[in-house]
Design a protein around this motif. Sequence first.
Motif, PDB file in Angstrom:
ATOM      1  N   ARG A 171       4.288   5.658   3.966  1.00 54.37           N
ATOM      2  CA  ARG A 171       2.852   5.819   4.186  1.00 54.37           C
ATOM      3  C   ARG A 171       2.609   6.068   5.666  1.00 54.37           C
ATOM      4  O   ARG A 171       2.954   5.246   6.492  1.00 54.37           O
ATOM      5  CB  ARG A 171       2.124   4.552   3.740  1.00 54.37           C
TER       6      ARG A 171
ATOM      7  N   ASN B 251      -0.499  11.371   5.240  1.00 56.23           N
ATOM      8  CA  ASN B 251      -0.772  10.870   3.883  1.00 56.23           C
ATOM      9  C   ASN B 251       0.194  11.487   2.867  1.00 56.23           C
ATOM     10  O   ASN B 251       1.387  11.537   3.110  1.00 56.23           O
ATOM     11  CB  ASN B 251      -2.238  11.118   3.503  1.00 56.23           C
ATOM     12  N   GLU B 252      -0.371  11.960   1.746  1.00 60.12           N
ATOM     13  CA  GLU B 252       0.505  12.522   0.716  1.00 60.12           C
ATOM     14  C   GLU B 252       1.103  13.861   1.127  1.00 60.12           C
ATOM     15  O   GLU B 252       2.078  14.313   0.535  1.00 60.12           O
ATOM     16  CB  GLU B 252      -0.258  12.701  -0.602  1.00 60.12           C
TER      17      GLU B 252
ATOM     18  N   ARG C  72       4.835  15.146   1.574  1.00 63.78           N
ATOM     19  CA  ARG C  72       5.717  15.745   0.571  1.00 63.78           C
ATOM     20  C   ARG C  72       5.952  17.223   0.815  1.00 63.78           C
ATOM     21  O   ARG C  72       6.852  17.812   0.215  1.00 63.78           O
ATOM     22  CB  ARG C  72       5.130  15.548  -0.830  1.00 63.78           C
TER      23      ARG C  72
ATOM     24  N   MET D 197      -3.216   6.980   0.360  1.00 58.76           N
ATOM     25  CA  MET D 197      -2.328   7.808  -0.452  1.00 58.76           C
ATOM     26  C   MET D 197      -2.979   8.020  -1.810  1.00 58.76           C
ATOM     27  O   MET D 197      -3.947   7.350  -2.155  1.00 58.76           O
ATOM     28  CB  MET D 197      -0.963   7.132  -0.627  1.00 58.76           C
ATOM     29  N   ALA D 198      -2.392   8.918  -2.589  1.00 56.80           N
ATOM     30  CA  ALA D 198      -2.967   9.235  -3.904  1.00 56.80           C
ATOM     31  C   ALA D 198      -2.520   8.204  -4.927  1.00 56.80           C
ATOM     32  O   ALA D 198      -1.883   8.532  -5.923  1.00 56.80           O
ATOM     33  CB  ALA D 198      -2.574  10.639  -4.328  1.00 56.80           C
ATOM     34  N   ASP D 199      -2.851   6.951  -4.675  1.00 56.48           N
ATOM     35  CA  ASP D 199      -2.385   5.888  -5.565  1.00 56.48           C
ATOM     36  C   ASP D 199      -3.056   5.959  -6.928  1.00 56.48           C
ATOM     37  O   ASP D 199      -2.443   5.652  -7.950  1.00 56.48           O
ATOM     38  CB  ASP D 199      -2.660   4.516  -4.926  1.00 56.48           C
TER      39      ASP D 199
ATOM     40  N   ARG E 273      -1.336   8.231  -9.222  1.00 58.40           N
ATOM     41  CA  ARG E 273      -0.081   7.674  -9.714  1.00 58.40           C
ATOM     42  C   ARG E 273      -0.343   6.627 -10.807  1.00 58.40           C
ATOM     43  O   ARG E 273       0.363   6.570 -11.807  1.00 58.40           O
ATOM     44  CB  ARG E 273       0.674   7.020  -8.559  1.00 58.40           C
TER      45      ARG E 273
END
Lengths: 231, 75
Positions: free
Chosen positions: A28, A33-34, A37, B32-34, B37
């Motif tokens: 994190r 952030n994401e 990836r 985050m894209a929790d 998920r």
Amino acid sequence: MHKSWWKIAAVVLLVYTIAGGFLMNVPRRFILNESIRNLYFHVCMWLAMMILFGVSVAYSIKYLRTQQYKHDIYAAAFAGTGLFMGLLGYATGTIWANYTWVTDQGQSLGTILKEPKLLGAGIAILIYCAYFVLRGSFTDIDKRARVTAVYNIFAFVMLFPSIWIIPRLVGSLHPGSPGNDSGNPALNFNDLDSQMRIVFYPAIIGWTLLGVWITTLKIRIQFLKDKAMLQ
Amino acid sequence: MKKFINRWVVLMMSLFAFVLNAAAQTNDQPEMADAMRSNGKIYVVVAVCLLILFGLIAYVIRIDRKLSKLEQQKD
């Protein structure tokens, strides 16, 4: 399809890249952030480009040593696929930069345009574009092969200062450069997280093998064309 | 004297900013894209991307096969 084991390997590695790349844990980080990836896709494009350019220059040297026309075809095909991968890397980088540098860090357009990594990558891509302009400007096949083989060596040598060295000497927003105090933890190989590495390294191999596969198709098309021309 | 007060104010303000910053750091984790998920929507993304990949690979395989056929005709 002959010699298909590495093509199967490419498919398996790419499936693993997409499945593992979206589903496995990533560290994190703020700002990234994401989008961290993207390492499995954007960075792999550049690494595949460099590997393909390396193969291309090896065939150019081979051509200069042996004067066999097929080595010239190999060199041109590998450079072409490498250039395509580089363009994809540039295009994906613009999207990524838009959401991390511009939106989240609030960098101005001026800073982005001065960004040494972007300029260096742009120069490198343009030098390789000139390789194809040069190829197109010859009518004599032997002369074209000889001159462009020499130019290919020059282009490959220019890749090192423009992509690797200069962005590391001057401050840059791009990860992996000094003076990167913009809150973005440089995603260089020193602090690349181990849980990302288990996807990242297979991803590089997978994308590179896909590039090689496409290149072999281009080479075979060129051989067929040349055969048709000779008959 | 005025200089001294100025310095004092700057020091206090920077300390205050530092504390605020530290508090902000501890309070919220990087986003985050929790949700994606936890409700499994991420599998939709993976399925779409894998389908695109398979489509592209199938296309490349088809071109490969066609080329093999052409090469056999020529020889």
